[in-house]
Design a protein around this motif. Structure first.
Motif, short mmCIF file in Angstrom:
data_model
loop_
_atom_site.label_atom_id
_atom_site.label_comp_id
_atom_site.label_asym_id
_atom_site.label_seq_id
_atom_site.Cartn_x
_atom_site.Cartn_y
_atom_site.Cartn_z
N GLU A 159 7.19 6.34 -11.17
CA GLU A 159 5.89 6.38 -10.44
C GLU A 159 5.72 5.31 -9.30
O GLU A 159 5.23 5.68 -8.40
CB GLU A 159 4.85 6.37 -11.49
CG GLU A 159 4.67 7.33 -12.39
CD GLU A 159 3.65 7.12 -13.56
OE1 GLU A 159 2.72 6.18 -13.37
OE2 GLU A 159 3.61 8.14 -14.39
N GLN A 160 6.33 4.15 -9.59
CA GLN A 160 6.07 2.97 -8.75
C GLN A 160 6.86 3.17 -7.51
O GLN A 160 6.48 2.98 -6.27
CB GLN A 160 6.44 1.72 -9.36
CG GLN A 160 5.39 1.22 -10.30
CD GLN A 160 5.80 -0.31 -10.83
OE1 GLN A 160 6.95 -0.58 -10.67
NE2 GLN A 160 4.91 -0.61 -11.82
N GLU A 161 8.10 3.81 -7.84
CA GLU A 161 9.06 4.04 -6.64
C GLU A 161 8.74 5.35 -5.76
O GLU A 161 8.69 5.13 -4.63
CB GLU A 161 10.40 4.50 -6.93
CG GLU A 161 11.23 3.16 -7.88
CD GLU A 161 12.62 3.55 -8.43
OE1 GLU A 161 12.67 4.84 -8.64
OE2 GLU A 161 13.29 2.71 -8.88
N ALA A 162 8.05 6.28 -6.36
CA ALA A 162 7.37 7.33 -5.71
C ALA A 162 6.17 6.95 -4.84
O ALA A 162 5.71 7.88 -3.84
CB ALA A 162 7.20 8.49 -6.57
N ALA A 163 5.49 6.07 -4.98
CA ALA A 163 4.11 5.79 -4.71
C ALA A 163 4.42 5.32 -3.16
O ALA A 163 5.51 4.89 -2.83
CB ALA A 163 3.57 4.51 -5.31
N THR A 164 3.81 5.75 -2.09
CA THR A 164 3.86 5.64 -0.74
C THR A 164 3.67 4.13 -0.72
O THR A 164 2.81 3.43 -1.00
CB THR A 164 2.71 6.27 0.05
OG1 THR A 164 2.83 7.75 -0.20
CG2 THR A 164 2.93 5.84 1.37
N PRO A 165 4.58 3.38 0.07
CA PRO A 165 4.55 1.87 0.08
C PRO A 165 3.53 1.57 1.25
O PRO A 165 3.09 2.44 2.15
CB PRO A 165 6.05 1.63 0.99
CG PRO A 165 6.52 2.93 1.51
CD PRO A 165 5.95 4.05 0.70
N PRO A 166 2.90 0.49 0.95
CA PRO A 166 1.85 0.20 2.12
C PRO A 166 2.20 0.06 3.50
O PRO A 166 3.27 -0.17 3.62
CB PRO A 166 1.23 -1.20 1.45
CG PRO A 166 2.53 -1.79 0.76
CD PRO A 166 3.10 -0.52 0.21
N ALA A 167 1.28 0.27 4.45
CA ALA A 167 1.53 0.21 5.65
C ALA A 167 1.87 -1.20 6.08
O ALA A 167 1.18 -2.16 5.59
CB ALA A 167 0.27 0.67 6.33
N PRO A 168 2.75 -1.51 7.19
CA PRO A 168 2.97 -2.83 7.59
C PRO A 168 1.80 -3.59 8.18
O PRO A 168 1.39 -2.85 8.93
CB PRO A 168 4.37 -2.80 8.30
CG PRO A 168 4.45 -1.25 8.53
CD PRO A 168 3.74 -0.68 7.59
N LEU A 169 1.96 -4.83 8.08
CA LEU A 169 0.70 -5.44 8.66
C LEU A 169 1.08 -5.67 10.07
O LEU A 169 2.29 -6.03 10.25
CB LEU A 169 0.56 -6.70 7.72
CG LEU A 169 -0.08 -6.88 6.50
CD1 LEU A 169 -0.19 -8.45 5.92
CD2 LEU A 169 -1.29 -6.19 6.42
N ARG A 170 0.04 -5.59 11.01
CA ARG A 170 0.34 -5.96 12.53
C ARG A 170 0.41 -7.34 12.75
O ARG A 170 -0.85 -7.75 12.21
CB ARG A 170 -0.50 -5.01 13.35
CG ARG A 170 -0.22 -3.57 13.22
CD ARG A 170 -1.25 -2.61 13.93
NE ARG A 170 -0.95 -1.38 13.76
CZ ARG A 170 -0.75 -0.67 14.85
NH1 ARG A 170 -0.91 -0.98 16.26
NH2 ARG A 170 -0.57 0.73 14.82
N LEU A 171 1.27 -7.85 13.54
CA LEU A 171 1.12 -9.35 13.66
C LEU A 171 0.57 -9.56 14.92
O LEU A 171 0.96 -8.61 16.12
CB LEU A 171 2.66 -9.84 13.39
CG LEU A 171 3.02 -9.82 12.28
CD1 LEU A 171 4.33 -10.70 12.31
CD2 LEU A 171 2.22 -10.89 11.16
N PRO A 172 -0.26 -10.35 15.59
CA PRO A 172 -0.72 -10.47 16.71
C PRO A 172 0.34 -10.94 17.58
O PRO A 172 1.23 -11.31 17.43
CB PRO A 172 -1.69 -11.64 16.74
CG PRO A 172 -1.58 -12.08 15.30
CD PRO A 172 -0.79 -11.43 14.53
#
Length: 107
Positions: A94-107
């Motif tokens: 289930e954890q593998e199938a979960a959509t990974p969080p969007a990457p954080l944008r760095l300034p």
């Protein structure tokens, strides 16, 4: 309740193991047990498999009595609660199938 054990126990240790198993099965009737010798720390381990989300519930069910057996009676007995491997594998999938969080944008 299923019990597997090839360990020979002193009478008092056997009583303590059975008491812990009774406390666990009173709350979790489907619990399965394996009793084995361990070395870190040295003692008798009651390994119980229970199909629940949080194995801390098992520790809560026996915690006070386990401390009494260890401290007041000097018995080297320990309880190790586990979840069935099928539940663990399903949770990992289930954890593998979960959509990974969007990457954080760095300034």
């Amino acid at each position: 309740m299923r019990l597997e054990s090839d360990v020979r126990l002193a009478p008092r240790m056997e009583e303590a193991v059975h008491e812990l198993q009774r406390l666990i099965t009173a709350r979790f009737p489907q619990a399965a047990f394996v009793v084995e010798e361990g070395c870190d720390p040295k003692g008798i381990y009651v390994v119980t498999t229970v199909d629940i989300a949080d194995t801390d519930e098992v520790t809560t069910a026996v915690g006070d009595r386990l401390v009494e057996l260890q401290v007041e009676e000097g018995l080297p007995v320990y309880v190790t609660p586990l979840r069935p491997i099928e539940r663990v594998v399903a949770q990992l999938r289930e954890q593998e199938a979960a959509t990974p969080p969007a990457p954080l944008r760095l300034p």
